[in-house]
Motif scaffolding. Structure first.
Motif, PDB file in Angstrom:
ATOM      1  N   GLN A 177      29.207  15.388   4.769  1.00 37.84           N
ATOM      2  CA  GLN A 177      29.552  16.081   6.024  1.00 37.84           C
ATOM      3  C   GLN A 177      29.941  15.112   7.063  1.00 37.84           C
ATOM      4  OE1 GLN A 177      26.970  19.188   7.427  1.00 37.84           O
ATOM      5  NE2 GLN A 177      25.876  19.092   5.448  1.00 37.84           N
ATOM      6  N   ASP A 178      30.635  15.454   8.321  1.00 40.38           N
ATOM      7  CA  ASP A 178      30.932  14.603   9.321  1.00 40.38           C
ATOM      8  C   ASP A 178      29.596  14.541  10.030  1.00 40.38           C
ATOM      9  OD1 ASP A 178      33.474  13.807   8.340  1.00 40.38           O
ATOM     10  OD2 ASP A 178      34.062  15.832   9.299  1.00 40.38           O
ATOM     11  N   SER A 180      28.192  12.171  13.328  1.00 43.74           N
ATOM     12  CA  SER A 180      28.542  11.317  14.399  1.00 43.74           C
ATOM     13  C   SER A 180      27.490  11.146  15.653  1.00 43.74           C
ATOM     14  CB  SER A 180      29.964  11.498  14.924  1.00 43.74           C
ATOM     15  OG  SER A 180      29.879  12.920  15.652  1.00 43.74           O
ATOM     16  N   LYS A 273      22.526  18.089  13.036  1.00 38.82           N
ATOM     17  CA  LYS A 273      23.202  16.859  13.404  1.00 38.82           C
ATOM     18  C   LYS A 273      22.892  16.594  14.777  1.00 38.82           C
ATOM     19  CE  LYS A 273      27.220  18.000  10.463  1.00 38.82           C
ATOM     20  NZ  LYS A 273      28.646  18.368  10.473  1.00 38.82           N
ATOM     21  N   GLU A 297      22.507   9.712   6.865  1.00 39.60           N
ATOM     22  CA  GLU A 297      22.856  10.818   8.053  1.00 39.60           C
ATOM     23  C   GLU A 297      22.400  10.408   9.469  1.00 39.60           C
ATOM     24  OE1 GLU A 297      22.872  14.630   4.637  1.00 39.60           O
ATOM     25  OE2 GLU A 297      21.288  14.361   6.450  1.00 39.60           O
ATOM     26  N   ASP A 370      30.798   6.322   2.946  1.00 39.42           N
ATOM     27  CA  ASP A 370      32.145   7.057   3.115  1.00 39.42           C
ATOM     28  C   ASP A 370      32.350   7.926   2.181  1.00 39.42           C
ATOM     29  OD1 ASP A 370      35.126   7.183   3.002  1.00 39.42           O
ATOM     30  OD2 ASP A 370      34.748   7.111   4.981  1.00 39.42           O
ATOM     31  N   SER A 371      32.425   9.189   2.343  1.00 37.83           N
ATOM     32  CA  SER A 371      32.589  10.237   1.261  1.00 37.83           C
ATOM     33  C   SER A 371      33.929   9.803   0.123  1.00 37.83           C
ATOM     34  CB  SER A 371      32.661  11.727   1.784  1.00 37.83           C
ATOM     35  OG  SER A 371      32.777  12.509   0.683  1.00 37.83           O
TER      36      SER A 371
END
Length: 389
Positions: A177-178, A180, A273, A297, A370-371
């Protein structure tokens, strides 16, 4: 290239392994490969029967019916098809593929280690030991392996014994997942609304399941010690994961700070997140892991991370986290362990420059996971297996 992924059945109720299989299959499909997922279907499992028999009916689907289906379908596949096992725990199926192009993804060997008695915190019964022996008897017949950490590879080679694999390498997991860095104030506002308590000054955070190795009870022990500090004693503890088991509930209820401990079940990904970005510190004192997703994460989300100085947690964290001792087996030493961990955490929190350094190193460290780069590496290894004589 045609790739067939072998995956755990959906009827077992676990989400992580089917999700991993889907991540691999979607990634390879996006790279132009023909992809299928093979997994047992619930035939016997769906028969009306007492819950106590469901496990055994599931075994019939997995280890009697499915092999017949597999042997039939293999005959229809092109010669250069690659068969990728998405977990080494699917070992009982490996013997059907030993003469075909295959590769086995290895996650963690905690169940295998427990079955041999090397993990005192997680004793395995007679049936479990037989089942793990059954799994091992299968995967040791494999030739090609990808491990998610050096620790996993080390365990793999131990269990392979004198057998040397043709191919064994490490590819770290990619974040699927992203994650940030988000505005901490806005994230804390969202958490405040959810738990109905003002956390604008911050909070301590843990994200993880109820598995024994997650050491959720240890998180509360550390929090009890942190709560005695004059500067950080008023910060609550937010624990995100599945519905808490009885051990965790008992640990919370025994704490004199229980009203400041919030157990959040099944939080949506977006909220997790936000929780990472708003946390004063992310505390992850696992006893063991296969990889330790939350470490990466949290770092990608701008958290100050505290985790255990044991592989693979320290392997994932590198120099970007405060590393604390592993919680001792002896329960009489738990409070001393928690006190020391709390002292180390407070020392960093009282040093803004040191905390910022950990956060910055964490953001850089998270780039390792990084996926898309991970999928590129896996694709290259798949090609290597196909091209090998």
């Amino acid at each position: 290239m045609k790739i067939i992924f072998l995956s755990h059945p959906l009827f077992l109720g676990s989400n992580s392994m089917p999700r991993y299989a889907n991540w691999l299959s979607n990634g390879m499909r996006a790279r132009g490969h023909e992809v299928e997922i093979w997994q047992p279907k619930a035939r016997f499992f769906n028969l009306p029967a007492p819950q106590s028999l469901k496990k055994w009916l599931g075994y019939i689907d997995q280890y009697i019916v499915f092999p017949f289906v597999v042997k039939k379908n293999i005959k229809k596949q092109p010669v250069n098809t690659l068969y990728a096992f998405t977990d080494h725990a699917l070992g009982p199926w490996v013997p059907y593929f030993t003469k075909l192009k295959h590769i086995i993804h290895c996650h963690d060997f905690l169940a295998q280690r427990s079955a041999m008695g090397s993990i005192p915190q997680n004793k395995t019964g007679f049936g479990g030991r037989i089942y793990q022996k059954f799994i091992r008897s299968g995967y040791i017949q494999g030739e090609n392996f990808i491990s998610i950490s050096k620790k996993t590879q080390e365990d793999l080679h131990f269990f392979l014994g004198n057998k040397k694999p043709k191919f064994s390498t490490v590819v770290y997991n990619g974040l699927n997942q992203d994650f940030s860095v988000q505005d901490a104030a806005l994230c804390r506002h969202a958490i405040s609304q959810l738990i109905n308590k003002d956390v604008s000054e911050g909070y301590f955070l843990h994200v993880g399941g109820n598995q024994w190795y997650k050491n959720r009870e240890g998180v509360i022990k550390i929090y009890n010690s942190l709560s005695l500090d004059k500067n950080y004693g008023k910060l609550p503890l937010v624990m995100i994961g599945p519905k808490p088991n009885q051990n965790l509930i008992n640990e919370r209820n025994a704490s004199i700070f229980k009203d400041s401990i919030f157990l959040m079940s099944d939080a949506p990904d977006d909220l997790v997140k936000k929780a990472y970005s708003g946390a004063t510190a992310f505390i992850f004192p696992s006893l063991a892991e296969g990889f330790g997703w939350p470490i990466a994460e949290a770092m990608a989300s701008g958290s100050f991370v505290v985790t255990t100085n044991e592989a693979p947690m320290n392997e994932v964290a590198g120099n970007a986290a405060l590393l604390i001792d592993v919680c001792p087996v002896d329960a009489t030493q738990h409070n001393a362990w928690a006190n020391k961990a709390a002292i180390d955490i407070i020392s960093v929190l009282n040093n803004p420059e040191q905390k910022l350094s950990y956060i910055q190193l964490g953001a850089e460290n998270a780039k390792r996971f990084d996926s898309e780069k991970t999928l590129d590496k896996i694709e290259a290894l798949y090609n290597q297996i196909i091209e090998a004589n």
